[in-house]
Design a protein around this motif. Structure first.
Motif, PDB file in Angstrom:
ATOM      1  N   THR A  52      -0.702   4.121   3.706  1.00  0.00           N
ATOM      2  CA  THR A  52      -0.946   3.408   2.633  1.00  0.00           C
ATOM      3  C   THR A  52      -0.284   2.203   2.635  1.00  0.00           C
ATOM      4  OG1 THR A  52      -1.526   5.410   1.304  1.00  0.00           O
ATOM      5  CG2 THR A  52      -1.081   3.554   0.027  1.00  0.00           C
ATOM      6  N   GLN A  53      -0.917   0.861   2.038  1.00  0.00           N
ATOM      7  CA  GLN A  53      -0.146  -0.282   1.917  1.00  0.00           C
ATOM      8  C   GLN A  53      -0.587  -0.965   0.746  1.00  0.00           C
ATOM      9  OE1 GLN A  53      -1.187  -2.448   5.569  1.00  0.00           O
ATOM     10  NE2 GLN A  53      -0.323  -4.398   4.982  1.00  0.00           N
ATOM     11  N   THR A  54       0.554  -1.691   0.151  1.00  0.00           N
ATOM     12  CA  THR A  54       0.423  -2.380  -0.971  1.00  0.00           C
ATOM     13  C   THR A  54       0.660  -3.995  -0.677  1.00  0.00           C
ATOM     14  OG1 THR A  54       2.724  -1.786  -1.476  1.00  0.00           O
ATOM     15  CG2 THR A  54       1.066  -0.416  -2.408  1.00  0.00           C
TER      16      THR A  54
ATOM     17  N   VAL B 232      -0.414  -5.386  -8.406  1.00  0.00           N
ATOM     18  CA  VAL B 232      -0.112  -4.689  -7.238  1.00  0.00           C
ATOM     19  C   VAL B 232      -1.488  -4.025  -6.648  1.00  0.00           C
ATOM     20  CG1 VAL B 232       1.264  -3.084  -5.907  1.00  0.00           C
ATOM     21  CG2 VAL B 232       2.581  -4.144  -7.744  1.00  0.00           C
ATOM     22  N   LEU B 233      -1.791  -4.406  -5.437  1.00  0.00           N
ATOM     23  CA  LEU B 233      -2.871  -3.950  -4.811  1.00  0.00           C
ATOM     24  C   LEU B 233      -2.683  -3.118  -3.941  1.00  0.00           C
ATOM     25  CD1 LEU B 233      -5.903  -4.704  -5.597  1.00  0.00           C
ATOM     26  CD2 LEU B 233      -5.772  -6.213  -3.477  1.00  0.00           C
ATOM     27  N   GLN B 234      -3.254  -1.782  -3.925  1.00  0.00           N
ATOM     28  CA  GLN B 234      -3.064  -0.510  -2.917  1.00  0.00           C
ATOM     29  C   GLN B 234      -4.298  -0.047  -2.091  1.00  0.00           C
ATOM     30  OE1 GLN B 234      -0.614   3.209  -4.509  1.00  0.00           O
ATOM     31  NE2 GLN B 234      -2.957   3.918  -4.065  1.00  0.00           N
ATOM     32  N   PHE B 235      -3.932  -0.184  -0.787  1.00  0.00           N
ATOM     33  CA  PHE B 235      -5.073   0.051   0.224  1.00  0.00           C
ATOM     34  C   PHE B 235      -4.653   1.464   0.797  1.00  0.00           C
ATOM     35  CE2 PHE B 235      -4.592  -4.423  -0.030  1.00  0.00           C
ATOM     36  CZ  PHE B 235      -5.955  -4.716  -0.172  1.00  0.00           C
ATOM     37  N   SER B 236      -5.746   2.608   0.583  1.00  0.00           N
ATOM     38  CA  SER B 236      -5.368   3.817   1.076  1.00  0.00           C
ATOM     39  C   SER B 236      -6.599   4.467   1.580  1.00  0.00           C
ATOM     40  CB  SER B 236      -4.859   4.700  -0.034  1.00  0.00           C
ATOM     41  OG  SER B 236      -5.813   4.931  -0.919  1.00  0.00           O
TER      42      SER B 236
ATOM     43  N   ASN C 206       1.617  -7.268  -3.116  1.00  0.00           N
ATOM     44  CA  ASN C 206       2.187  -8.132  -4.486  1.00  0.00           C
ATOM     45  C   ASN C 206       0.935  -9.259  -4.814  1.00  0.00           C
ATOM     46  OD1 ASN C 206       3.883  -6.224  -5.311  1.00  0.00           O
ATOM     47  ND2 ASN C 206       5.433  -7.338  -4.019  1.00  0.00           N
TER      48      ASN C 206
ATOM     49  N   ASP D 214      -7.455   6.718 -12.513  1.00  0.00           N
ATOM     50  CA  ASP D 214      -6.136   7.421 -12.064  1.00  0.00           C
ATOM     51  C   ASP D 214      -5.872   8.677 -12.769  1.00  0.00           C
ATOM     52  OD1 ASP D 214      -5.898   6.141 -14.243  1.00  0.00           O
ATOM     53  OD2 ASP D 214      -3.850   5.485 -14.098  1.00  0.00           O
TER      54      ASP D 214
ATOM     55  N   VAL E 297      -2.753  -1.137  -9.028  1.00  0.00           N
ATOM     56  CA  VAL E 297      -1.896   0.027  -9.379  1.00  0.00           C
ATOM     57  C   VAL E 297      -1.527  -0.203 -10.879  1.00  0.00           C
ATOM     58  CG1 VAL E 297       0.567   1.009  -9.109  1.00  0.00           C
ATOM     59  CG2 VAL E 297      -0.750   0.045  -6.815  1.00  0.00           C
TER      60      VAL E 297
END
Length: 1019
Positions: A79-81, A69-73, A83, A309, A46
């Motif tokens: 969506t899941q984040t 922060v790693l974001q999985f979508s 730390n 982004d 992120v």
């Protein structure tokens, strides 16, 4: 120097510390629903452009630093984040996003599938790519309830595709749906591999936002976009081998000679003459073997996508080449597509979509135009008509043109190899958009699009074709068509949460200008055939050329309200006001409103905790949509050119063609839809049922009340008179039968019933039309009649074979009948009397081409790296008029073995087949009407993905191999080549606008059986 050294050392230490903080994290992403790995999940750090995507096994690796922060979508999942502290392995289980569910694109926006109040079918990208197709429309066949897809000419390379949604909603105007690609109204389909999603809008609640163009349904296509993360490259290649799926079993030379002798004997008996024996030719030629060959298809596509982004992109290039199963027929096309989206600021987003293609089609002539003068016809019917005892070439190696029966016609092999028919088509489309968030809840979007399509067609009939062009020293035809369209749309979208409700308001304006240009020229008399149609100036005779231009402008205002209260009660209201230049002075504008209600009963307190019922929603809608599909100047008083002679000199003149009709307006469809959506066991079983009723009023029909003495030459003067009704039921079932760690099995089934009826016509009178070739010498083969379905076959009712002697009560024969001739029903007059003679009054409706229902059924299996797909589609109840048999049973051509062996003879009287050489003269009767029901194994595909451990070693994300076969088996009682018939009669180019000439079979390009091998590589 000391200070500089200290600063350098400090920077190096800081860099080293950061380098030490950066490390690789890996893991696997699976679905929480079934623990299956999810390929293509976006993994993003992120606030940075660092990203990755999971491979086919759901695995990923990405560089991170402590504190990131790693974001999985992924679409359809929450969506899941995570730390980042010091983890090196992070496995993620993504839950199905029950709040979002599936996102469905609708006109000028998108909605959660659970919030849809109208009738919308979605076709997945993997379904569109289940097997190789030239046109993405082909992949829709059998995939969505109520959607009928058919090629205009069987397996012909480059043939256009005809789509109908919920039956024919018109008679004269087009019943084809509106195609919208990435927001561009009236676009052509892109390649199937470039499509992200496809939605089919079917009822007025869904289509009324498109107003005057929504009565036939709307197909919304969204092409692929780039995603944030690493650059992704994908290469697809397919090679296919194709052959005819069926052939007509015709007589060989010896059988043909015996048949012709029997024909001559029977004709002589009828006429009290002495039969002249048939003189058999020296050859034994199978003309079908000569014109048919093995075909092939190659399809290569390279695409790449990526982004950050701030900006993302997708681009692809495709090459398609098909060599047809008929000699001298092929199609080649090069296509490119690109999408760029840029987040310029927090408020402004820009995007550009580009599409372009160049196609070249070489066509052997098929779809008989019914010509008899000059020996012209298509190669398919010529191969059945031409005598099999004649050779291809004479002794001097010139073509044989000595057909011994019927009309003098050209050698089918010569027509297939010597006739030139080339069409080059260029398509280009550009669509730009800007989206600006004015306030938190208010956004403005503007789009500006431009498209152009140029088509050049050249036909050359060389003088070597003796019957067709030998006497005129060659014929050349050149036709040029160009269509350009400019589209500008601007709209505001307001979204806000009001208490327990979500409100969305949409308001906008649209402007579209379309200009069509045409030029046609024809010439005869060439010194040489070497220059084909590229040397019109060298012709001795230039025939009358023709050119035209048309301009249509549509201006619109539209609005929509969506209100969802407490995720239980849903409201959609839409209105559009359209003004079109192609309608009359008093009827330029019309308003098309619609409203729909939805009730998510499963979210009520008494059901929300149910472990069995996971979804229950009721939907109801009513609305008006229009159909403006007429020419630009149909309401105006018009003249047509007339060439006359004055004192021996040719002079130009004009004559009245049609009067003014200041009240000509759109056809309007009044549509009602009631739907039910059900889901059981966490939606492992999903069911959707829709009932619809469509009344199309103010039909645009030819006004036959205008008397001839007024002097108007036009035979298609239009007026708003008539009404047609379509009523139907659509059922879709989707099940997830088995879901384990290594194995899954899903099933999709759809079923659609449609019943149409002509409610009223001009002066309540029957309308008769003809779809037979002109040399059949008939003027009526189907009818439109009030209270009946559209396009019923019209002719004599066949009741068997006349055995001689007195006629059975209520039957009749044609004049001069003897034993063995066909026997027909004699229809009594108003007083109940029979005249025992076949007359015009004995014609009646003899068949119905409209199917009772259509269906599609697919099963998809996966086991570890293997997957298997089996797809059936079919139709039940529609009848076919086999014009091919009308020709083959007439005695002046070859015939089928079945007919010859079963025909009536003095020693074979127990048969329903008349004698050969009978006196029927190609009669249009129920003898040739057959059941067209069929079930077709449309596609079988098996695929294998190489293990990721192997592909990673060679630097490839995934490699997939697949083998598939199309049209492998067809179960039908129809005796012709294929039950998916599409002959549109003489005098036309295709049947995309034909709503009434249905179910006729004659000279169609055969459907092909295909075996394909494909490789897909992702880098």
């Amino acid at each position: 120097m000391k200070k500089l050294l200290i600063i350098a050392v400090a920077l190096l230490c800081q860099f080293t510390m950061h380098a030490q903080d950066s490390y690789a994290v890996s893991g696997t992403v699976v679905s929480a629903d079934n623990s299956q790995p999810i390929p293509g999940v976006s993994v993003l750090v992120v606030g940075t452009s660092t990203g990755a995507a999971t491979d086919f096994d759901g695995k990923y690796t990405i560089n991170v630093s402590s504190g990131d922060v790693l974001q999985f979508s992924y679409i359809g999942f929450a969506t899941q984040t995570v730390n980042i502290t010091n983890q090196t392995t992070i496995d993620i289980s993504l839950a199905l996003d029950n709040a979002l569910e599936e996102i469905v694109v609708v006109g000028y926006g998108s909605r959660r599938k659970s919030d849809i109040t109208g009738s919308v079918s979605s076709v997945k990208s993997e379904e569109l790519n289940a097997f190789p197709v030239l046109d993405a429309a082909q992949a829709l066949q059998g995939r969505a309830a109520g959607v009928v897809v058919q090629s205009n000419n069987g397996g012909e390379p480059g043939a256009p595709i005809n789509i109908k949604i919920r039956g024919n909603t018109s008679i004269n105007a087009s019943s084809s749906p509106l195609i919208v690609v990435d927001g561009f109204v009236g676009a052509s389909f892109p390649q199937a591999n470039d499509i992200e999603s496809m939605e089919i809008l079917k009822d007025a609640s869904a289509t009324a936002i498109y107003g005057s163009r929504g009565s036939n349904g709307v197909v919304l296509v969204t092409t692929k976009k780039g995603k944030s993360g690493k650059l992704s490259v994908e290469f697809n290649t397919t090679y296919a081998v194709q052959n005819t799926s069926n052939r007509i079993d015709l007589l060989n030379a010896d059988e043909f000679a015996a048949y012709q002798n029997d024909v001559r004997t029977n004709v002589a008996i009828t006429n009290n003459e002495v039969a002249i024996p048939y003189s058999q030719g020296p050859a034994n030629t199978d003309w079908q073997d000569l014109i048919y060959k093995s075909g092939s298809t190659v399809n290569h596509q390279l695409s790449f996508s990526g982004g950050s982004d701030k900006i993302n992109f997708y681009a692809s290039a495709n090459y398609f080449k098909q060599n047809g199963i008929i000699i001298n027929s092929d199609f080649e096309r090069l296509t490119f597509l690109s999408n760029v989206d840029a987040q310029v600021s927090d408020k402004l987003k820009l995007g550009l979509n580009l599409f372009g293609s160049r196609g070249t089609k070489n066509g052997a002539t098929t779809q008989s135009d019914g010509s008899v003068s000059g020996g012209a016809d298509d190669v398919i019917t010529l191969a059945m008509r031409y005598a099999p005892d004649q050779p291809i070439f004479e002794n001097d190696l010139s073509y044989n043109f000595g057909n011994t029966v019927g009309d003098p016609v050209d050698n089918p092999f010569a027509v297939a190899t010597e006739r030139i028919d080339e069409t080059k088509t260029d398509n280009f489309r550009a669509n730009f958009y800007a989206n600006y968030d004015i306030f938190k809840n208010l956004a403005f979007k503007t789009t500006l699009g431009f498209s152009t399509e140029n088509e050049n067609r050249g036909i050359y009939l060389p003088s070597v074709l003796q019957q067709t062009a030998g006497g005129i020293a060659g014929r050349a035809i050149v036709e040029y068509d160009k269509e350009t369209s400019v589209l500008s749309e601007n709209y505001l979208t307001y979204k806000n949460k009001i208490g327990k409700g979500d409100l969305t308001l949409l308001a906008g304006i649209s402007y579209q200008n379309t200009v069509s240009e045409n030029f046609y020229s024809e010439a005869t008399g060439f010194l040489s055939d070497a220059f084909s149609f590229y040397a019109l100036g060298s012709a001795t005779t230039i025939l009358q050329p023709d050119s035209s231009i048309q301009e249509v402008v549509i201006k619109s205002q539209f609005g929509r309200v969506n209100y969802d209260y407490d995720d239980r009660y849903l409201l959609t209201a839409t209105v559009r006001r359209d003004g079109a230049s192609n309608f009359a002075e008093n009827e330029k504008y019309a308003i098309f409103p619609s409203a729909a209600l939805g009730w998510r009963i499963s979210n009520e307190k008494f059901l929300i905790d149910s472990e069995t019922l996971s979804n229950l929603k009721l939907r109801a809608s009513y609305g008006l949509t229009g159909n403006p599909s007429i020419g630009a100047y149909e309401s105006l008083a018009r003249f047509e050119p007339l060439y006359a002679s004055n004192n021996g000199e040719t002079v130009s003149a004009i004559t009245p063609e049609q009067p003014q009709n200041p009240n000509l307006k759109w056809e309007t469809s009044y549509q009602t839809n009631i739907g039910l959506d059900l889901g059981f066991l966490s939606n492992k079983i999903s069911l959707s049922v829709d009932y619809y009723n469509i009344d199309t009023k103010d039909l645009i029909l030819t006004d036959n009340s205008i008397t001839e003495y007024l002097g108007y030459t036009g035979d298609d003067i239009l007026a708003n008179v008539g009404e047609i009704n379509n009523e139907g039921l659509e059922i879709s079932i989707n099940t997830r039968n088995i879901t384990t760690d290594n194995f899954s099995w899903t099933t999709d089934f759809n079923l659609a019933f449609n019943k149409n009826k002509v409610v009223s016509l001009v002066n309540d009178a029957d309308l008769f039309f003809d779809a037979t070739p002109s040399y059949f010498s008939h003027d009526r083969s189907y009818v439109l009649r009030e209270g009946e379905e559209v396009g019923l076959f019209w002719g004599y009712e066949y009741v068997g074979v006349y055995q001689g002697g007195d006629l059975p009560q209520g039957t009749a024969t044609l004049a001069g009948a003897v034993a063995g001739d066909p026997l027909f029903k004699d229809i009594a007059d108003e007083d109940g009397n029979f005249d025992s003679t076949v007359t015009e009054a004995d014609r009646t409706t003899i068949g119905n081409p409209n199917p009772d229902y259509t269906f599609g059924f697919s099963n998809n299996f996966s086991y570890k790296n293997w997957d298997l797909s089996i797809f059936f589609q079919g139709s039940q109840g529609g009848e076919i008029f086999n014009l091919t048999n009308v020709q083959l049973f007439n005695g002046d051509a070859n015939t089928t073995s079945d007919y010859y062996n079963s025909a009536w003879t003095p020693t074979n009287t127990n048969t329903d087949t008349p004698r050969v050489g009978n006196n029927s003269n190609r009669e249009i009767s129920s003898r040739f009407v057959e059941d067209g029901s069929y079930i077709r194994l449309k596609n079988v595909a098996i695929g294998y993905n190489l293990p990721s451990q192997l592909t990673e070693r060679i630097g490839i994300e995934n490699i997939r191999f697949s083998l598939s076969a199309q049209n492998l088996l067809t179960f039908t009682d129809y005796s012709g080549l294929d039950p998916e018939v599409n002959y549109f009669g003489s005098g036309g180019d295709n049947n995309t606008s034909q709503n009434t000439a249905q179910g006729f079979d004659f000279g169609n390009y055969p459907t092909v059986r295909s075996v394909n091998f494909s490789v897909n590589c992702k880098f």
